[in-house]
Write a protein that holds these residues in place. Structure first.
Motif, PDB file in Angstrom:
ATOM      1  N   ALA A   1       0.811  -1.043  -0.035  1.00 20.95           N
ATOM      2  CA  ALA A   1       0.097  -0.108  -0.035  1.00 20.95           C
ATOM      3  C   ALA A   1       0.876   1.134  -0.015  1.00 20.95           C
ATOM      4  CB  ALA A   1      -0.811   0.027   1.272  1.00 20.95           C
ATOM      5  N   ALA A   2       1.934   1.349   0.770  1.00 23.22           N
ATOM      6  CA  ALA A   2       2.914   2.194   0.827  1.00 23.22           C
ATOM      7  C   ALA A   2       3.451   2.411  -0.382  1.00 23.22           C
ATOM      8  CB  ALA A   2       3.793   2.099   1.749  1.00 23.22           C
ATOM      9  N   GLY A   3       3.984   1.450  -1.155  1.00 25.49           N
ATOM     10  CA  GLY A   3       4.595   1.628  -2.508  1.00 25.49           C
ATOM     11  C   GLY A   3       3.508   2.421  -3.581  1.00 25.49           C
ATOM     12  N   VAL A   4       2.406   1.675  -3.522  1.00 25.15           N
ATOM     13  CA  VAL A   4       1.466   2.167  -4.440  1.00 25.15           C
ATOM     14  C   VAL A   4       1.003   3.671  -4.265  1.00 25.15           C
ATOM     15  CG1 VAL A   4      -0.878   1.931  -5.001  1.00 25.15           C
ATOM     16  CG2 VAL A   4       0.148  -0.123  -5.024  1.00 25.15           C
ATOM     17  N   THR A   5       0.940   3.901  -2.975  1.00 26.22           N
ATOM     18  CA  THR A   5       0.835   5.489  -2.617  1.00 26.22           C
ATOM     19  C   THR A   5       1.797   6.277  -3.112  1.00 26.22           C
ATOM     20  OG1 THR A   5      -0.663   4.692  -0.740  1.00 26.22           O
ATOM     21  CG2 THR A   5       0.257   6.967  -0.610  1.00 26.22           C
ATOM     22  N   ALA A   6       2.997   5.930  -2.914  1.00 22.48           N
ATOM     23  CA  ALA A   6       4.268   6.870  -3.449  1.00 22.48           C
ATOM     24  C   ALA A   6       4.275   6.715  -4.906  1.00 22.48           C
ATOM     25  CB  ALA A   6       5.551   6.034  -2.962  1.00 22.48           C
ATOM     26  N   LEU A   7       3.939   5.737  -5.810  1.00 16.67           N
ATOM     27  CA  LEU A   7       3.876   5.652  -7.133  1.00 16.67           C
ATOM     28  C   LEU A   7       2.937   6.838  -7.539  1.00 16.67           C
ATOM     29  CD1 LEU A   7       4.427   2.033  -8.131  1.00 16.67           C
ATOM     30  CD2 LEU A   7       6.146   3.822  -8.335  1.00 16.67           C
ATOM     31  N   VAL A   8       1.729   6.577  -7.001  1.00 19.20           N
ATOM     32  CA  VAL A   8       0.687   7.583  -7.334  1.00 19.20           C
ATOM     33  C   VAL A   8       1.085   8.957  -7.282  1.00 19.20           C
ATOM     34  CG1 VAL A   8      -1.673   8.417  -6.612  1.00 19.20           C
ATOM     35  CG2 VAL A   8      -1.169   5.955  -6.943  1.00 19.20           C
ATOM     36  N   ALA A   9       1.848   9.119  -5.761  1.00 19.49           N
ATOM     37  CA  ALA A   9       2.095  10.529  -5.590  1.00 19.49           C
ATOM     38  C   ALA A   9       3.098  11.314  -6.691  1.00 19.49           C
ATOM     39  CB  ALA A   9       2.516  10.834  -4.195  1.00 19.49           C
ATOM     40  N   MET A  10       3.957  10.250  -6.851  1.00 21.76           N
ATOM     41  CA  MET A  10       5.106  10.762  -7.940  1.00 21.76           C
ATOM     42  C   MET A  10       4.512  10.832  -9.237  1.00 21.76           C
ATOM     43  SD  MET A  10       8.534   8.523  -6.829  1.00 21.76           S
ATOM     44  CE  MET A  10       7.593   6.997  -6.959  1.00 21.76           C
ATOM     45  N   GLY A  11       3.482   9.967  -9.516  1.00 24.89           N
ATOM     46  CA  GLY A  11       2.911  10.148 -11.053  1.00 24.89           C
ATOM     47  C   GLY A  11       2.104  11.432 -11.165  1.00 24.89           C
ATOM     48  N   THR A  12       1.188  11.739 -10.109  1.00 23.49           N
ATOM     49  CA  THR A  12       0.384  12.847 -10.175  1.00 23.49           C
ATOM     50  C   THR A  12       0.782  14.184  -9.549  1.00 23.49           C
ATOM     51  OG1 THR A  12      -0.664  12.264  -8.079  1.00 23.49           O
ATOM     52  CG2 THR A  12      -1.532  11.238 -10.076  1.00 23.49           C
ATOM     53  N   GLY A  13       1.931  14.210  -8.909  1.00 23.37           N
ATOM     54  CA  GLY A  13       2.302  15.202  -8.144  1.00 23.37           C
ATOM     55  C   GLY A  13       1.721  15.577  -7.015  1.00 23.37           C
ATOM     56  N   ILE A  14       1.004  14.687  -6.508  1.00 26.08           N
ATOM     57  CA  ILE A  14       0.296  14.976  -5.004  1.00 26.08           C
ATOM     58  C   ILE A  14       1.505  15.171  -4.094  1.00 26.08           C
ATOM     59  CG2 ILE A  14      -1.298  14.017  -3.399  1.00 26.08           C
ATOM     60  CD1 ILE A  14      -2.819  12.806  -5.510  1.00 26.08           C
ATOM     61  N   VAL A  15       1.288  15.865  -2.949  1.00 27.84           N
ATOM     62  CA  VAL A  15       2.355  16.037  -2.098  1.00 27.84           C
ATOM     63  C   VAL A  15       1.838  15.384  -0.834  1.00 27.84           C
ATOM     64  CG1 VAL A  15       3.768  17.774  -0.705  1.00 27.84           C
ATOM     65  CG2 VAL A  15       3.261  18.398  -2.977  1.00 27.84           C
ATOM     66  N   LEU A  16       2.485  14.364  -0.656  1.00 27.63           N
ATOM     67  CA  LEU A  16       2.236  13.490   0.649  1.00 27.63           C
ATOM     68  C   LEU A  16       2.500  14.359   2.028  1.00 27.63           C
ATOM     69  CD1 LEU A  16       3.007  10.018  -0.242  1.00 27.63           C
ATOM     70  CD2 LEU A  16       1.118  10.944  -0.269  1.00 27.63           C
ATOM     71  N   PRO A  17       1.821  14.315   3.060  1.00 25.49           N
ATOM     72  CA  PRO A  17       1.940  15.178   4.109  1.00 25.49           C
ATOM     73  C   PRO A  17       3.321  14.746   4.900  1.00 25.49           C
ATOM     74  CG  PRO A  17       0.110  13.496   4.601  1.00 25.49           C
ATOM     75  CD  PRO A  17       0.313  13.649   3.079  1.00 25.49           C
ATOM     76  N   GLU A  18       3.988  15.501   5.703  1.00 25.57           N
ATOM     77  CA  GLU A  18       5.374  15.097   6.505  1.00 25.57           C
ATOM     78  C   GLU A  18       4.950  14.355   7.597  1.00 25.57           C
ATOM     79  OE1 GLU A  18       8.331  15.473   6.128  1.00 25.57           O
ATOM     80  OE2 GLU A  18       8.295  16.306   4.066  1.00 25.57           O
ATOM     81  N   PRO A  19       5.610  13.162   7.995  1.00 22.75           N
ATOM     82  CA  PRO A  19       5.332  12.390   8.903  1.00 22.75           C
ATOM     83  C   PRO A  19       5.147  13.025  10.260  1.00 22.75           C
ATOM     84  CG  PRO A  19       6.877  11.254   7.739  1.00 22.75           C
ATOM     85  CD  PRO A  19       6.648  12.688   7.005  1.00 22.75           C
ATOM     86  N   SER A  20       4.106  12.778  10.883  1.00 25.56           N
ATOM     87  CA  SER A  20       3.807  13.392  12.587  1.00 25.56           C
ATOM     88  C   SER A  20       3.387  14.935  12.241  1.00 25.56           C
ATOM     89  CB  SER A  20       5.014  13.574  13.257  1.00 25.56           C
ATOM     90  OG  SER A  20       5.593  12.033  13.445  1.00 25.56           O
ATOM     91  N   SER A  21       3.229  15.256  10.974  1.00 26.20           N
ATOM     92  CA  SER A  21       2.566  16.774  10.768  1.00 26.20           C
ATOM     93  C   SER A  21       0.902  16.496  10.986  1.00 26.20           C
ATOM     94  CB  SER A  21       2.735  17.166   9.355  1.00 26.20           C
ATOM     95  OG  SER A  21       2.234  16.752   8.428  1.00 26.20           O
ATOM     96  N   GLY A  22       0.368  17.650  11.168  1.00 25.00           N
ATOM     97  CA  GLY A  22      -1.040  17.747  11.349  1.00 25.00           C
ATOM     98  C   GLY A  22      -1.879  17.232  10.177  1.00 25.00           C
ATOM     99  N   GLY A  23      -1.667  17.286   8.926  1.00 22.52           N
ATOM    100  CA  GLY A  23      -2.093  16.522   7.824  1.00 22.52           C
ATOM    101  C   GLY A  23      -1.796  15.149   7.844  1.00 22.52           C
ATOM    102  N   TRP A  24      -0.714  14.716   8.426  1.00 18.24           N
ATOM    103  CA  TRP A  24      -0.427  12.993   8.560  1.00 18.24           C
ATOM    104  C   TRP A  24      -1.111  12.597   9.357  1.00 18.24           C
ATOM    105  CZ3 TRP A  24       1.465  10.073  12.465  1.00 18.24           C
ATOM    106  CH2 TRP A  24       2.236   8.796  11.848  1.00 18.24           C
ATOM    107  N   TRP A  25      -1.413  13.253  10.388  1.00 18.94           N
ATOM    108  CA  TRP A  25      -2.492  12.525  11.692  1.00 18.94           C
ATOM    109  C   TRP A  25      -3.844  12.756  11.002  1.00 18.94           C
ATOM    110  CZ3 TRP A  25      -1.090   9.707  15.555  1.00 18.94           C
ATOM    111  CH2 TRP A  25       0.252   9.853  15.896  1.00 18.94           C
ATOM    112  N   LEU A  26      -4.255  13.523  10.384  1.00 17.70           N
ATOM    113  CA  LEU A  26      -5.524  13.605   9.935  1.00 17.70           C
ATOM    114  C   LEU A  26      -5.919  12.465   8.790  1.00 17.70           C
ATOM    115  CD1 LEU A  26      -6.250  17.492   9.456  1.00 17.70           C
ATOM    116  CD2 LEU A  26      -7.293  15.938  11.253  1.00 17.70           C
ATOM    117  N   THR A  27      -4.805  11.855   8.203  1.00 15.74           N
ATOM    118  CA  THR A  27      -4.867  10.952   7.238  1.00 15.74           C
ATOM    119  C   THR A  27      -4.849   9.572   7.777  1.00 15.74           C
ATOM    120  OG1 THR A  27      -2.695  11.034   6.432  1.00 15.74           O
ATOM    121  CG2 THR A  27      -4.212  12.354   5.299  1.00 15.74           C
TER     122      THR A  27
END
Length: 294
Positions: free
Chosen positions: A179-205
């Protein structure tokens, strides 16, 4: 990093194998002298920890891979045979509170890290105190939990998990990594910026991520149900063959823990585990259908 993290949960498989292999000996010791067996193993764990601290040789602490977990196994025996339930409720409450207070004091004094994960490898006496507190609380609430477990939703959930416990344990990390690998590939392919670990956005997800991981793991476990329900082979009666199987199985797990998961270590560990399975089977002259494993 992925290969290393993938293998980390396997520490439990090694501990489980060790405790199961020594079960007849430790159960016999419990039946002869339950309190002395528990206190003896706990005292040995304390001695190992002191020796490791005084000598500065951290490898000595690895002996507690046996003493700590086998002491907790003794607590399980006390719970299973009714010794703990026979104690007065106030005694069990005081036992749990004393264990927690002692652990808090040792953490405050800097003896142990407040992060219990850091007390896992090698296991420390802090885990013994956690185990005492948890087992005491379980004893206090087990009758109410037993009642809740009879409700339809709870029974359906526990029935699903219990029948597939080992499959879920062994397959949840491959699911998470995929799941992490697929998420990373989708993010790289679409330009989506994943939230930084332990950030507010990270906790919300995290609820979404954990829910997805649980759902995918349940699906994989359901597909692999047949592996949990196969007939077990008849085990060998040879102590030598059984000992070889246990040592080979432990070696396969330790190799993964120490070196991480690579193509080479995975192949070597698989070979050791297959050898262990071959050695644990009964000889050709003693083959009968075994009971179902589920």
């Amino acid at each position: 990093m992925a290969g290393f993290r993938y293998s980390q949960p396997l520490w439990f498989l090694g501990v489980f194998l060790l405790c199961q292999a020594l079960l007849p000996v430790l159960l016999a010791a419990h039946e002869r002298a339950p309190l002395r067996s528990l206190l003896g193993l706990a005292a040995a764990a304390v001695v190992v920890e002191v020796m490791s601290a005084v000598s500065g040789i951290e490898a000595i602490g690895l002996l507690n891979l046996g003493f700590v977990w086998l002491a907790l196994q003794q607590l399980g025996f006390l719970l299973a045979d009714g010794h703990l339930d026979a104690l007065h409720r106030r005694t069990r409450v005081l036992t749990a509170l004393t264990a927690v207070a002692l652990l808090a004091g040792l953490v405050a004094a800097g003896v142990y890290s407040p992060d219990l994960v850091e007390n896992l490898n090698p296991p420390t006496v802090a885990l013994l105190l956690v185990g005492v507190a948890q087992t005491s609380l379980l004893s206090l609430g087990r009758h109410r939990l037993a009642g809740l477990s009879q409700r339809r939703a709870a029974a359906a959930f526990t029935g699903f998990v219990t029948a597939r416990a080992m499959t879920i344990y062994l397959w949840h990390m491959p699911v998470l990594l995929a799941a992490a690998g697929v998420t990373a590939l989708v993010a790289m392919g679409t330009g989506i910026v994943l939230p930084e670990p332990s950030s507010g956005g990270w906790w919300l997800t995290r609820p979404l991520w954990l829910g997805l991981a649980a759902g995918l793991t349940a699906g994989v476990a359901w597909l692999l149900t047949a592996g949990e329900r196969g007939r077990m082979p008849v085990a060998t009666a040879s102590v030598r063959r059984a000992s070889q199987a246990v040592l080979a199985g432990l070696a396969g797990v330790v190799l993964q823990l120490a070196a991480g998961t690579t193509v080479l270590t995975a192949a070597a560990a698989t070979g050791l585990l297959l050898f262990a399975l071959a050695r644990i089977r009964a000889g050709a002259g003693n083959k009968k259908p075994g009971p179902r494993s589920g």
